[in-house]
Design a protein around this motif. Structure first.
Motif, PDB file in Angstrom:
ATOM      1  N   SER A 143     -72.579   3.310  33.886  1.00 24.44           N
ATOM      2  CA  SER A 143     -72.678   3.265  32.342  1.00 24.44           C
ATOM      3  C   SER A 143     -72.833   4.734  31.810  1.00 24.44           C
ATOM      4  N   LEU A 144     -72.490   4.844  30.383  1.00 29.12           N
ATOM      5  CA  LEU A 144     -72.355   6.150  29.937  1.00 29.12           C
ATOM      6  C   LEU A 144     -73.163   6.039  28.578  1.00 29.12           C
ATOM      7  N   VAL A 145     -74.234   6.761  28.091  1.00 29.84           N
ATOM      8  CA  VAL A 145     -74.867   7.091  26.814  1.00 29.84           C
ATOM      9  C   VAL A 145     -74.455   8.348  26.310  1.00 29.84           C
ATOM     10  N   CYS A 146     -73.753   8.656  25.347  1.00 35.97           N
ATOM     11  CA  CYS A 146     -73.452   9.849  24.769  1.00 35.97           C
ATOM     12  C   CYS A 146     -73.943   9.728  23.304  1.00 35.97           C
ATOM     13  N   LYS A 147     -74.926  10.941  22.941  1.00 35.75           N
ATOM     14  CA  LYS A 147     -75.365  11.145  21.726  1.00 35.75           C
ATOM     15  C   LYS A 147     -75.187  12.511  21.112  1.00 35.75           C
ATOM     16  N   SER A 148     -75.218  12.715  19.871  1.00 38.79           N
ATOM     17  CA  SER A 148     -75.390  13.963  19.476  1.00 38.79           C
ATOM     18  C   SER A 148     -75.960  14.225  18.004  1.00 38.79           C
ATOM     19  N   THR A 149     -76.720  15.181  17.908  1.00 37.00           N
ATOM     20  CA  THR A 149     -77.077  15.136  16.232  1.00 37.00           C
ATOM     21  C   THR A 149     -76.451  16.198  15.473  1.00 37.00           C
ATOM     22  N   GLY A 150     -75.183  16.750  16.325  1.00 39.13           N
ATOM     23  CA  GLY A 150     -74.231  17.542  15.392  1.00 39.13           C
ATOM     24  C   GLY A 150     -73.675  18.254  16.591  1.00 39.13           C
ATOM     25  N   LEU A 151     -72.281  18.050  16.740  1.00 39.70           N
ATOM     26  CA  LEU A 151     -71.419  18.752  17.736  1.00 39.70           C
ATOM     27  C   LEU A 151     -71.118  20.234  17.065  1.00 39.70           C
ATOM     28  N   LYS A 152     -71.020  21.239  18.110  1.00 45.74           N
ATOM     29  CA  LYS A 152     -70.716  22.569  17.553  1.00 45.74           C
ATOM     30  C   LYS A 152     -69.523  23.125  18.254  1.00 45.74           C
ATOM     31  N   GLY A 153     -68.388  23.609  17.340  1.00 45.09           N
ATOM     32  CA  GLY A 153     -67.342  24.243  17.946  1.00 45.09           C
ATOM     33  C   GLY A 153     -67.505  25.286  18.970  1.00 45.09           C
ATOM     34  N   THR A 154     -66.566  25.316  20.159  1.00 46.98           N
ATOM     35  CA  THR A 154     -66.899  26.514  20.834  1.00 46.98           C
ATOM     36  C   THR A 154     -65.383  26.420  21.671  1.00 46.98           C
ATOM     37  N   THR A 155     -65.328  27.423  22.616  1.00 46.38           N
ATOM     38  CA  THR A 155     -64.052  27.511  23.353  1.00 46.38           C
ATOM     39  C   THR A 155     -64.381  26.891  24.673  1.00 46.38           C
ATOM     40  N   ILE A 156     -63.206  25.740  24.954  1.00 45.67           N
ATOM     41  CA  ILE A 156     -63.327  24.844  26.066  1.00 45.67           C
ATOM     42  C   ILE A 156     -61.927  25.221  27.060  1.00 45.67           C
ATOM     43  N   ARG A 157     -62.182  25.806  28.166  1.00 49.91           N
ATOM     44  CA  ARG A 157     -61.117  26.182  28.938  1.00 49.91           C
ATOM     45  C   ARG A 157     -60.725  25.021  30.035  1.00 49.91           C
ATOM     46  N   LEU A 158     -59.840  24.202  29.916  1.00 47.67           N
ATOM     47  CA  LEU A 158     -59.622  23.151  31.064  1.00 47.67           C
ATOM     48  C   LEU A 158     -59.043  23.683  32.314  1.00 47.67           C
ATOM     49  N   ASP A 159     -59.749  23.371  33.398  1.00 50.36           N
ATOM     50  CA  ASP A 159     -59.432  23.796  34.930  1.00 50.36           C
ATOM     51  C   ASP A 159     -58.206  23.173  34.943  1.00 50.36           C
ATOM     52  N   PHE A 160     -57.696  21.694  34.426  1.00 52.76           N
ATOM     53  CA  PHE A 160     -56.689  21.146  34.750  1.00 52.76           C
ATOM     54  C   PHE A 160     -56.007  20.630  33.538  1.00 52.76           C
ATOM     55  N   PRO A 161     -55.092  20.670  32.965  1.00 53.83           N
ATOM     56  CA  PRO A 161     -54.379  20.213  31.649  1.00 53.83           C
ATOM     57  C   PRO A 161     -54.651  18.742  31.456  1.00 53.83           C
ATOM     58  N   SER A 162     -55.750  18.093  31.614  1.00 53.29           N
ATOM     59  CA  SER A 162     -55.867  16.512  31.482  1.00 53.29           C
ATOM     60  C   SER A 162     -55.406  16.056  30.079  1.00 53.29           C
ATOM     61  N   VAL A 163     -54.627  15.189  29.884  1.00 52.86           N
ATOM     62  CA  VAL A 163     -54.204  14.708  28.555  1.00 52.86           C
ATOM     63  C   VAL A 163     -55.444  14.008  28.108  1.00 52.86           C
ATOM     64  N   GLY A 164     -56.121  13.237  28.693  1.00 54.02           N
ATOM     65  CA  GLY A 164     -57.320  12.312  27.892  1.00 54.02           C
ATOM     66  C   GLY A 164     -58.349  13.403  27.500  1.00 54.02           C
ATOM     67  N   ALA A 165     -58.596  14.309  28.563  1.00 55.84           N
ATOM     68  CA  ALA A 165     -59.670  14.960  27.957  1.00 55.84           C
ATOM     69  C   ALA A 165     -59.412  16.061  26.980  1.00 55.84           C
TER      70      ALA A 165
END
Ligand code: UD1
Length: 422
Positions: A143-165
């Motif tokens: 199972s997965l629990v994801c939480k955030s108190t505020g996301l921050k913009g950044t640069t994300i370089r995908l190693d593979f161009p995943s559609v879903g990601a």
């Protein structure tokens, strides 16, 4: 499980109007909950996967209405942040809820997603990106629990161009402070469709279809009316059925510009095509020509979702062909069934070498996954005698009234419901 009973040897002849794209509507439905408003999604196909997504949205508190091909999602009152395991396991697209739920509620709990067993299909790229944006993610006992108190913009370089990601990051970035840059994103048309939907809701997303997508976060969002793009994989599947049965087919409501790599392969196999803005006409030759090699690649390359259907065509073509699968490592599961029907196929690692035969013979086979199942239906339509394709719940995940459309095109196919077989 329901099955298809097919009497082969009848050519596809006529016209078929395509539905909206499964892979377009699923992320858009997930994204609609970010708005906290009413979104009407037109051109929505009636599929098992869409129904599963709607069941999840309802569970979270959304009100859903269907009006012909439109789905109305009212997400003004979310009451839950937990996606029940039984729904999340039904399809991989449940993972699309991570980004929207973080944006809307700052928390989501779900099981690791399910879906077609066509490979290991990890979600590390999704989770790494969300962590990089500031989400706290715990993975325990599936199972997965994801939480955030505020996301921050950044640069994300995908190693593979995943559609879903790519889609998940786009949806999470809506609530991030500042700009999020996705470098080396997926370029599939469904990514551009999601961008267009999000922008229609008031967001500021640019660059879908290019090498970098930029999302400016924290824009006020609102509901919208939106029409999903046509399903290019449904289009390719029906064209393949026409090609396999020496048929003639006009597709309406199509987006040929998004299918260049697939259409080129039909031409190489000897089919004549006429293309208009939203129409594709295909006339098959008496015998398909073998093709040296098709390699599946991220868009704009040849789509992995058309690999199985083209393997059936290769099995019937004059000469030797080769199919190389580079996206999913376990997507040749239908080959055993094709061999049972008389196909000559040798697997060498991630390639399948196919020696075409004049005719396949009908027999009892099983749909092992969505597109592999469609490939077996196509084989059955072209084969001599009767083919029974079992376990067609996989096919129902991605095709809207498949057998009705095929019957309207002159083929003999019946759905046998499980209780009728007893
Ligand atoms: C989407 C499509 C699916 C299509 C696939 C590739 C939807 C609903 N489904 O699936 O029909 O076959 O794109 O065009 O849009 N991977 C990782 N880590 C991750 C994510 C992906 O290793 O975090 C790998 C996968 O295991 C796979 C490859 O990347 O080998 C492609 O996956 P991805 O593009 O993410 O496909 P999906 O979004 O699952």
């Amino acid at each position: 499980m329901d099955s298809y009973h097919i009497i082969g040897g009848n050519r596809i002849f006529g016209s078929h109007k395509l539905t909206g794209a499964k892979n377009g509507v699923l992320p858009i439905l997930a994204a609609s909950l970010v708005t906290g408003d009413v979104c009407t999604i037109h051109n929505s196909p009636d599929l098992l996967d869409v129904n599963t997504m709607l069941a999840i949205l309802k569970e979270l508190g959304c009100k859903i209405q269907r009006e012909k091909d439109a789905i109305v999602v009212d997400s003004s009152q979310l009451t839950q942040t937990y996606i029940p395991k039984v729904l999340g396991k039904e399809m991989r697209s449940s993972v699309f809820l991570l980004g929207p739920m973080l944006t809307r509620c700052g928390v989501v709990e779900m099981s690791q997603p399910g879906g077609c067993a066509i490979g290991a299909r990890p979600i590390d790229l999704h989770l790494d990106a969300l962590r990089k944006m500031g989400a706290e993610i715990k993975e325990e006992d599936g199972s997965l629990v994801c939480k955030s108190t505020g996301l921050k913009g950044t640069t994300i370089r995908l190693d593979f161009p995943s559609v879903g990601a790519t889609e998940n990051i786009m949806m999470a970035a809506l609530s991030a402070e500042g700009e999020t840059h996705i470098v080396h994103p997926a370029k599939e048309p469904e990514i551009e469709d999601l961008q267009n939907f999000l922008n229609a809701c008031g967001s500021c997303v640019e660059g879908a279809g290019t090498g970098e997508i930029v999302i400016s976060g924290k824009k006020p969002l609102h509901g919208t009316d939106y029409k999903v793009i046509p399903d290019r994989i449904e289009a390719g599947t029906f064209l393949a059925a026409a090609a396999a049965t020496k048929g003639e087919l006009l597709l309406e409501n199509a987006a040929p510009a998004q299918m260049a790599s697939t259409l080129a392969k039909f031409r190489e196999m000897g089919c004549s095509l006429k293309i208009e803005q939203d129409k594709i006409y295909l006339k098959a030759p008496n015998r398909l020509k073998a093709i040296r090699e098709i390699k599946t690649l991220p868009y704009p390359g040849f789509p992995t979702d058309m690999q199985s259907q083209f393997l059936t065509l290769m099995a019937l073509a004059d000469g030797q062909s080769k199919m190389t699968e580079t996206i999913f490592e376990n997507r040749f599961k239908h080959i055993d069934s094709l061999r049972d029907m008389g196909a000559i196929i040798e697997i060498c690692g991630c390639s399948a070498k196919v020696t075409g035969v004049d005719q396949l013979q009908g027999c009892r086979v099983e749909a092992k996954d969505l597109r592999g199942g469609a490939a077996m239906v196509i084989a059955g339509l072209a084969a001599s005698d009767e083919t029974i394709v079992e376990n067609i719940c996989h096919i129902d995940r991605g095709y809207d009234k498949f057998e009705v459309a095929l019957k309207n095109l002159g083929t003999k196919i019946e759905r046998i419901q499980e209780d009728e077989r007893k």
